[in-house]
Design an enzyme around this catalytic site. Structure first.
Site, PDB file in Angstrom:
ATOM      1  CE  LYS A  13      -2.414  -0.860   3.729  1.00 15.42           C
ATOM      2  NZ  LYS A  13      -1.775  -2.136   4.096  1.00 15.42           N
ATOM      3  NE  ARG A  88      -4.216   0.807  10.607  1.00 19.15           N
ATOM      4  CZ  ARG A  88      -3.291   0.178   9.906  1.00 19.15           C
ATOM      5  NH1 ARG A  88      -3.564  -1.012   9.410  1.00 19.15           N
ATOM      6  NH2 ARG A  88      -2.110   0.725   9.683  1.00 19.15           N
ATOM      7  NE  ARG A 127       9.875  -5.215   6.000  1.00 20.50           N
ATOM      8  CZ  ARG A 127       8.849  -4.374   6.138  1.00 20.50           C
ATOM      9  NH1 ARG A 127       8.478  -3.613   5.114  1.00 20.50           N
ATOM     10  NH2 ARG A 127       8.209  -4.285   7.283  1.00 20.50           N
ATOM     11  NE  ARG A 160      11.187  -2.679  10.958  1.00 20.52           N
ATOM     12  CZ  ARG A 160      10.338  -1.783  10.472  1.00 20.52           C
ATOM     13  NH1 ARG A 160      10.684  -0.510  10.419  1.00 20.52           N
ATOM     14  NH2 ARG A 160       9.160  -2.148  10.009  1.00 20.52           N
ATOM     15  NE  ARG A 171       2.069  -5.453  11.188  1.00 17.89           N
ATOM     16  CZ  ARG A 171       2.941  -5.027  10.289  1.00 17.89           C
ATOM     17  NH1 ARG A 171       4.149  -5.585  10.211  1.00 17.89           N
ATOM     18  NH2 ARG A 171       2.615  -4.060   9.457  1.00 17.89           N
TER      19      ARG A 171
END
Length: 221
Positions: A13, A88, A127, A160, A171
């Site tokens: 997004k 959301r 990542r 992270r 999530r």
């Protein structure tokens, strides 16, 4: 043009919002940017938001709504905007509808970026970040020349906390429970356009532009 992007974490997004906002000549209004600005600025809203962000939970509606309301009241959003990360859930969507009604406006399109959950986990869990310069790599798609080491300064890369698989899965669960019902809400409103968010960025952008154009022309998608 007043548009909203909807999709799970890792759907792209932020990338698409930046590109589309530029091409449509409207500001990108990202709740992530708003949250970070408030957190780094040490505002009361920022302190409240940080507690939830650190756990991978959604920031409560009353905090998010207040931040977004302030942002949409700025002059550059008067003639249009592209919202990334808000609303959301359905209550936030109702709140946004009220905000725009007060401004004598309404949404033109809600673009849903759809992607498989396992692909999201693959994208985000791969990542790796540099603690010195902040550069972000991906173990598969954008790997450093030497595994685990930043190309620019030689610092050891790290993962992270919010890029760990368990956090990502949490999530996604929160998204399914609280955000996915937006699809049905906006479909009933006649505003929804859905595209596949897989493949090269340029291809996703082309699909998004076509979907927005069709919805704006009233031909449907």
């Amino acid at each position: 043009m007043r548009a909203v992007l909807v999709g799970p974490p890792g759907a792209g997004k932020g990338t698409q919002a930046q590109i589309l906002a530029s091409e449509l000549s409207i500001p990108k209004v990202s709740t992530g940017d708003i949250f970070r600005a408030n957190v780094s600025g040490g505002t009361e809203l920022g302190k409240k938001a940080k507690e939830f962000m650190d756990r991978g939970d959604l920031v409560p509606d009353e905090v998010t709504n207040a931040m977004v309301k302030d942002r949409l009241a700025q002059d550059d959003a008067a003639d249009g905007f592209l919202l990334d990360g808000f609303p959301r859930n359905v209550p936030q969507a109702e709140t946004l509808k009220g905000m725009l009604a007060d401004l004598e406006g309404r949404l033109d399109v809600v673009l849903e970026l759809r992607v498989d959950e396992d692909e999201v986990v693959k994208r985000l869990s791969g990542r790796r970040s540099c603690p010195e310069c902040g550069r972000v790599y991906h173990v598969e798609y954008d790997a450093p020349r030497t595994a685990g080491v930043c190309d620019d300064d030689g610092a050891r890369l790290y993962q992270r906390e919010d890029d760990r698989e368990e956090t990502i899965r949490h999530r996604l669960k929160v998204y399914r429970e609280q955000t996915a019902p937006l699809v049905e809400f906006y479909e009933r409103e006649g505003l929804l356009a859905t595209i596949a968010a897989t493949g090269p960025v340029e291809q996703v952008t082309d699909r998004a532009k076509a979907a927005i154009a069709e919805k704006a022309d009233g031909t449907g998608v």
